[in-house]
Design a protein around this motif. Structure first.
Motif, PDB file in Angstrom:
ATOM      1  N   THR A 165      40.802  37.601  45.064  1.00 32.84           N
ATOM      2  CA  THR A 165      40.218  38.976  45.583  1.00 32.84           C
ATOM      3  C   THR A 165      38.884  39.301  44.652  1.00 32.84           C
ATOM      4  OG1 THR A 165      42.513  39.447  46.392  1.00 32.84           O
ATOM      5  CG2 THR A 165      40.529  41.268  46.172  1.00 32.84           C
ATOM      6  N   LYS A 200      35.325  41.952  44.497  1.00 34.76           N
ATOM      7  CA  LYS A 200      34.903  43.158  45.382  1.00 34.76           C
ATOM      8  C   LYS A 200      34.389  42.639  46.728  1.00 34.76           C
ATOM      9  CE  LYS A 200      31.448  46.883  44.542  1.00 34.76           C
ATOM     10  NZ  LYS A 200      31.815  47.624  45.282  1.00 34.76           N
ATOM     11  N   ASN A 258      44.922  45.944  52.919  1.00 40.21           N
ATOM     12  CA  ASN A 258      45.735  46.278  51.859  1.00 40.21           C
ATOM     13  C   ASN A 258      44.996  46.731  50.777  1.00 40.21           C
ATOM     14  OD1 ASN A 258      48.266  45.882  53.124  1.00 40.21           O
ATOM     15  ND2 ASN A 258      48.639  43.730  51.748  1.00 40.21           N
ATOM     16  N   GLU A 259      43.962  45.942  50.432  1.00 45.31           N
ATOM     17  CA  GLU A 259      42.746  46.311  49.220  1.00 45.31           C
ATOM     18  C   GLU A 259      42.038  47.526  49.813  1.00 45.31           C
ATOM     19  OE1 GLU A 259      40.762  45.705  45.808  1.00 45.31           O
ATOM     20  OE2 GLU A 259      42.715  44.441  46.585  1.00 45.31           O
ATOM     21  N   LYS A 264      42.955  49.896  51.591  1.00 42.83           N
ATOM     22  CA  LYS A 264      44.023  51.282  51.531  1.00 42.83           C
ATOM     23  C   LYS A 264      44.357  51.380  49.897  1.00 42.83           C
ATOM     24  CE  LYS A 264      46.962  51.639  55.087  1.00 42.83           C
ATOM     25  NZ  LYS A 264      48.125  51.607  55.642  1.00 42.83           N
ATOM     26  N   LYS A 265      44.061  50.300  48.914  1.00 41.93           N
ATOM     27  CA  LYS A 265      44.587  50.687  47.747  1.00 41.93           C
ATOM     28  C   LYS A 265      43.175  51.565  47.029  1.00 41.93           C
ATOM     29  CE  LYS A 265      45.368  46.781  45.570  1.00 41.93           C
ATOM     30  NZ  LYS A 265      45.101  45.552  44.610  1.00 41.93           N
ATOM     31  N   GLN A 266      42.081  51.501  47.921  1.00 40.69           N
ATOM     32  CA  GLN A 266      40.966  52.017  47.354  1.00 40.69           C
ATOM     33  C   GLN A 266      40.876  53.607  47.981  1.00 40.69           C
ATOM     34  OE1 GLN A 266      37.296  49.876  47.513  1.00 40.69           O
ATOM     35  NE2 GLN A 266      38.440  48.025  47.374  1.00 40.69           N
ATOM     36  N   LYS A 267      41.960  53.836  48.891  1.00 42.12           N
ATOM     37  CA  LYS A 267      42.242  55.117  49.488  1.00 42.12           C
ATOM     38  C   LYS A 267      40.984  55.515  50.549  1.00 42.12           C
ATOM     39  CE  LYS A 267      45.058  57.243  46.007  1.00 42.12           C
ATOM     40  NZ  LYS A 267      46.100  56.308  46.050  1.00 42.12           N
ATOM     41  N   LYS A 268      40.649  54.406  51.278  1.00 46.02           N
ATOM     42  CA  LYS A 268      39.497  54.264  52.059  1.00 46.02           C
ATOM     43  C   LYS A 268      40.265  53.975  53.532  1.00 46.02           C
ATOM     44  CE  LYS A 268      35.690  53.731  49.275  1.00 46.02           C
ATOM     45  NZ  LYS A 268      34.434  53.105  48.900  1.00 46.02           N
TER      46      LYS A 268
END
Length: 85
Positions: A5, A7, A58-59, A61-65
């Motif tokens: 993973t 950016k 998942n990535e 959503k982890k960034q709250k987007k």
């Protein structure tokens, strides 16, 4: 399968060859768009693309987007998995 993973990118390489990849870009300050999914012919039919989309979701959503998609595979995947996004 262990994905790498970075950016805005999740991928899998073996022996220096890119075999699977998904990319996602900022759409606005609150959402990201999955814009590209690639799986090499040697890995097709093994559910790798689905795993990539789930990892990207998942990535993001982890960034709250919020998750959006312009890549046809991701659009169809999200339609089949409405609870994922």
């Amino acid at each position: 399968m262990n994905f790498t993973t970075e950016k805005n990118r999740i991928y899998y390489e073996a022996d220096g060859k890119l075999l699977a990849e998904i990319t996602f870009i900022d759409s606005d300050e609150n959402s990201m768009t999955i814009n590209h999914t690639f799986v090499d012919d040697s890995l097709r039919g093994q559910g790798i693309a689905s795993q990539l989309v789930q990892a990207a979701v998942n990535e993001i959503k982890k960034q709250k987007k919020h998750v959006k998609a312009s890549c046809s595979y991701a659009v169809n995947w999200l339609a089949k998995h409405p609870d994922a996004a």
